[in-house]
Design an enzyme around this catalytic site. Sequence first.
Site, PDB file in Angstrom:
ATOM      1  N   ASP A  79      33.133  18.047 -13.874  1.00  0.00           N
ATOM      2  CA  ASP A  79      32.977  17.255 -12.503  1.00  0.00           C
ATOM      3  C   ASP A  79      33.932  17.769 -11.632  1.00  0.00           C
ATOM      4  O   ASP A  79      33.828  17.539 -10.285  1.00  0.00           O
ATOM      5  CB  ASP A  79      33.307  15.667 -12.963  1.00  0.00           C
ATOM      6  CG  ASP A  79      34.493  15.516 -13.980  1.00  0.00           C
ATOM      7  OD1 ASP A  79      35.185  16.416 -14.185  1.00  0.00           O
ATOM      8  OD2 ASP A  79      35.016  14.350 -13.951  1.00  0.00           O
ATOM      9  N   ASP A 489      45.173  13.174 -17.625  1.00  0.00           N
ATOM     10  CA  ASP A 489      44.128  12.357 -18.530  1.00  0.00           C
ATOM     11  C   ASP A 489      44.594  12.550 -20.225  1.00  0.00           C
ATOM     12  O   ASP A 489      44.125  11.693 -20.733  1.00  0.00           O
ATOM     13  CB  ASP A 489      42.779  12.962 -18.361  1.00  0.00           C
ATOM     14  CG  ASP A 489      42.412  12.551 -17.062  1.00  0.00           C
ATOM     15  OD1 ASP A 489      42.697  11.421 -16.296  1.00  0.00           O
ATOM     16  OD2 ASP A 489      41.659  13.226 -16.538  1.00  0.00           O
TER      17      ASP A 489
END
Length: 772
Positions: A79, A489
């Site tokens: 992404d 993350d």
Amino acid sequence: MRSKGSRPLGALMAALALVGGLLTTAASPAAARPEPPPARATAQADAATWKNVRVDGGGFVPGIVFNRKERNLAYARTDIGGAYRWDQSGKRWVPLLDSLDWDHWGWTGVVSLASDSVDPDKVYVAAGTYTNSWDPGNGAILRSSDRGASWQSTTLPFKLGGNMPGRGMGERLAVDPNRNSVLYLGAPSGNGLWRSTDSGVTWSKVTSFPNPGTYVQDASDTSGYLSDNQGVVWVTFDERTGSSGSATKTVYVGVADKNNTVYRSTDAGATWSRVAGQPTGYLSHKGVLDTKNGFLYLTTSDKGGPYDGEKGQVWRYTTATGEWKNISPMTDADTYFGYSGLTVDRQRPGTLMVTGYSSWWPDTQIFRSTDSGATWTRAWDFTSYPNRSLRYTQDVSSVPWLTFGANPSPPEVTPKLGWMTEALEIDPFDSRRMMYGTGAMVYGTENLANWDTGGTITITPMVKGLEETAVNDLASPPTGAPLLSALGDIGGFRHTDLDAVPARMYTSPTFTTTTSLDYAETNANTVVRVGNNDSAPRIAFSTDNGANWFQGSEPSGVTGGGTVAAAADGSGFVWAPEGTSAVYHTTGFGTSWSASSGIPAGAVVESDRKNPKKFYGFKAGTFYVSTDGGATFTARASSGLPADGPVRFKALPGAEGDIWLAGGSTAGAYGLWHSTDSGTTFSKLSAVQQADTIGFGKAAPGASYQALYTSAKIGGVRGIFRSTDAGASWTRINDDAHQWGWTGASITGDPRVYGRVYVATNGRGILRGDAS
């Protein structure tokens, strides 16, 4: 866990830093025309040898595409981190978009990928990271005739969203399997369906297509991120309705519209109609055709994904008769997730697999049918709660951090099968091999046949070479581990071997994202890190160079990590967290914090690397200095320093008051400044037009001043630069093949190895360069 949950904010910072700097080519609203490859200025350079500091994975892989003509030719899309090609000989992924430059950082987000089944040398990428203002540039179709070794581009008259909601649906980009000069692209934001008839060179809107989509995740979101129309989401050809050289007549298209989610053309795209009798109330994430049996399968969800989804169904459409049948593996009453991942076995017609992509607890779910969806088996089943029987074994020894340092109670296990599992593919040439993407990884198996014979399949990471972390900060201490990283993350790592996957991420405590870290210059065993969590703790300390950690207390009101600095001897710390009205200081290891005076909240903070009582701060054009351990700050320089845009600065190790400051914006002051009097005055380096990072490394042989490294624009050229003479001259050390989009977060040299530099990227992990 939700990988990429923090990505939009991190990428927003990058976008704001680059507003006005992205090269775009105007196009009419009715058509997109080709442009030459982005022009790249050249400069005298001493190119380093580049490779990743290994993490393996670390980000969302929403798409995996196998070529249908050539064995072992497969691609993965990410992404924000570009696209990759599978190398079977090394069983690793090869990055394909590292040549994207600073001005085209948005093209590192890949919303779709198509591999040509007529000419396997051809591959296409639909590129663009955000459809809202975070990405100031339009999307593009990148095309390659050498499997991604080189690219040409066509800029589209609209944006694409590789990191937008709905990015796991697809594929939006497809090549006609009979006439490979014809491609279709499903667009977001109400832009409808687009077509190229010249192998992706030019594009025009299919004006006869009736529905550009209606679904938005949250119409009240004023940022445009959640309120974007997710649009036309997949294209599937019925290859039986064409012949070699003639366009395929029957084409199915999926639309983000819960009442009208599947359309069909039977005249090669001239006219379109809603497929009668289709299911309503859900969005079709995928549409895959089993040409042997004539079945079109749909996986659906009540949400667009990739993290949301509470209900879903699986449907089968018989193309010969028009019959729709609900073949969901679970009843609606028992379903608490949406379906997305969908694949059919091209070697064994009637065999298909789907995923419950949003089954967060206790794990994702994978379903398999060998009778066209009449019956299903599952990757795991509950026996007597909380116990589960597993149809798989999972070996993550090659990527051991995938346990996330967790020790969950049943029914959860570690490692997990994954989350956000929207990519799922059975190798079209080998029924034994299957790959699937997660929010952090590509997993796979090579003994899938065991599933049907009562045995267990072995699931392992298939991710070597695919480095997708977003890097916020880097530190290379003079002793101990050569590198410490702060990552989005997955927190970050203590990298003791740059060529090996770390055994574990930072734990005790674990942050979802680490925003800043520092070590004590004269006592590198003392390390501090801060980061984001839903609740405290958001600060952690180590006394063994980051090997082990303990949490500190935090002031009231903290909502995010911000920046942190350690005193040169580790005797105290200064912290500028998010959410509070002050900057804070402490002695010891943060058992209590006191507000600092004289410095605004949200300032970027750093420490002097020699004087343990001296700390520095910067915000909105003013530089601040403390000489009492961070208790009080005094405003020093303000004239000529950047008032807008992100700024990063560092103090030179071993020299009190020697400070380098980089940053700014194209609308105001932008560049690199140097101070030798603790920030009382700064001088701007005239040769540096723009600079975004600054770092230090071991001095060159015969040099007395440490090597400087920066991601900057010097002499009209954007790149990674090194200076061995205190900034008097600069040498570019990357080349046009190694640019990695946006590299403005952090850079540091290695104090032990001359010519070694570590570069932070936003989605391509940590790059390590060594002098050639």
